[in-house]
Scaffold this motif. Structure first.
Motif, PDB file in Angstrom:
ATOM      1  N   SER A   1       0.825  -1.215   0.000  1.00 13.12           N
ATOM      2  CA  SER A   1       0.000   0.000   0.000  1.00 13.12           C
ATOM      3  C   SER A   1       0.858   1.263   0.000  1.00 13.12           C
TER       4      SER A   1
ATOM      5  N   LYS B   1       2.353   1.767  -3.528  1.00 15.63           N
ATOM      6  CA  LYS B   1       1.356   2.360  -4.431  1.00 15.63           C
ATOM      7  C   LYS B   1       1.172   3.843  -4.147  1.00 15.63           C
ATOM      8  N   ASP B   2       1.138   4.216  -2.859  1.00 13.89           N
ATOM      9  CA  ASP B   2       1.040   5.639  -2.505  1.00 13.89           C
ATOM     10  C   ASP B   2       2.220   6.430  -3.054  1.00 13.89           C
TER      11      ASP B   2
ATOM     12  N   ASP C   1       0.054  -7.137   3.648  1.00 12.52           N
ATOM     13  CA  ASP C   1       0.645  -5.984   2.958  1.00 12.52           C
ATOM     14  C   ASP C   1       2.173  -5.976   2.872  1.00 12.52           C
TER      15      ASP C   1
ATOM     16  N   GLY D   1       0.637   2.033   3.763  1.00 13.65           N
ATOM     17  CA  GLY D   1       0.150   3.265   3.170  1.00 13.65           C
ATOM     18  C   GLY D   1      -0.610   4.104   4.184  1.00 13.65           C
TER      19      GLY D   1
END
Length: 313
Positions: free
Chosen positions: A76, A79-80, A215, A245
């Motif tokens: 996460s 991706k951020d 994650d 994230g």
């Protein structure tokens, strides 16, 4: 059954259901305490305790020590950051141990820093030396990792990004709150690492909330297999294993990122920081951070640290 160790300025303690039991030891460092297991076990069996709330706790990881951290290690967070979790490499950076502070100490933002960010992380604390070339496996990792701690990898993003390095931006004093407890794992308990949930709140609002199992990209065995190819570790050293994230810093949309890449560096960063400064999630003076790491069933609980952001004046 895990044992939770607490530290005050002048003593070490075991956290029991009835309170805190003082450890009768000459140890002054985390490494020395971990070598005195009979004293720890004696305190864990004691019936003489004091209320934990009467203790002024400091970090259970003493400085100086090595502080190593994994970069972008939760899908996460990757991706951020505008990257692909499928291709992100296993990467490490260092922090100064002078950045370590206690679980309830203020986090001090230096006057020149504009964009102060947070990162909840699980810290691995080593109980013995790990030489370069050590053969780390799922079967023996618990022989090297003595326990776990809650950490917060506080970051000055406006220092980090234009300099394209992490060391300065993450190493100011108070930028690594640790604790409250160093939780020593008993045989077999390291398997519960997968079930840990990392959670960070700012002023009561949940900003980060994710489990390792769902994650984390590079688990501790794989990370240590790579790290020990070049880095020696010793008892009392600390490895931060990455953050989920939800941090204040997020990559801009791709069209904006492409436009920014065409600008001269000075203009690009000025424009980027002006946009980032408008985001409400960066830490402000007086913000309260509560950072918790535990399994959902409570069987393994590293505790909750509570720190307040203060602006340096």
């Amino acid at each position: 059954m895990s044992i939770s160790l607490l530290r005050t300025a002048d003593a070490w303690w075991v956290h029991l259901p009835t309170g805190a039991s003082r450890i009768d030891t000459e140890a002054t460092t985390t490494a020395e305490l971990l070598a005195d297991r009979p004293a720890i076990d004696a305190a864990a069996a004691s019936t003489s305790t004091v209320p934990v709330e009467t203790l002024e706790l400091v970090s259970p990881v003493s400085a100086p020590c090595r502080v190593v951290a994994q970069m972008t290690n939760f899908a996460s967070h990757v991706k951020d950051s505008g990257m692909n979790p499928e291709t992100v490499p296993l990467t490490f950076f260092r922090k100064t141990s002078g950045s370590i502070s206690g679980p309830y100490d203020d986090v001090i933002k230096p006057e020149h820093v504009r964009l102060l960010d947070y990162e909840v992380e699980v810290g691995l604390v080593f109980g013995r030396s790990v030489p370069v070339g050590a053969d780390i496996t799922a079967d023996n990792i618990a022989d090297y990792v003595a326990g776990l701690v809650v950490t917060n990898d506080v970051s000055a993003r406006d220092v980090q990004l234009p300099k394209t390095q992490f060391y300065e931006a993450k190493s100011y004093p108070t930028f690594t709150p640790v604790g409250p407890a160093l939780v020593l794992l008993e045989p077999g308990e390291f398997k519960r690492f997968e079930d840990l949930r990392l959670q960070l709140r700012v002023n009561g609002q949940v900003r980060q909330d994710m489990t390792v199992k769902s994650d984390m990209i590079y688990r501790p065995v794989q990370a240590l297999q790579a790290l020990t190819k070049f880095q020696r570790l010793d008892a009392g050293d600390l490895l931060l294993t990455g953050t989920p994230g939800g941090t204040a810093l997020k990559a801009p949309p791709k069209p904006i990122e492409i436009i920014a890449s065409l600008m001269p560096p000075a203009r690009k960063w000025k424009s980027s920081f002006a946009a980032q400064a408008k985001k409400p999630d960066y830490l402000r003076d007086g913000d309260v951070m509560e950072v918790t790491v535990a399994t959902d069933d409570g069987a393994l609980d590293l505790g909750t640290q509570r720190t307040v952001v203060r602006y340096e004046r």
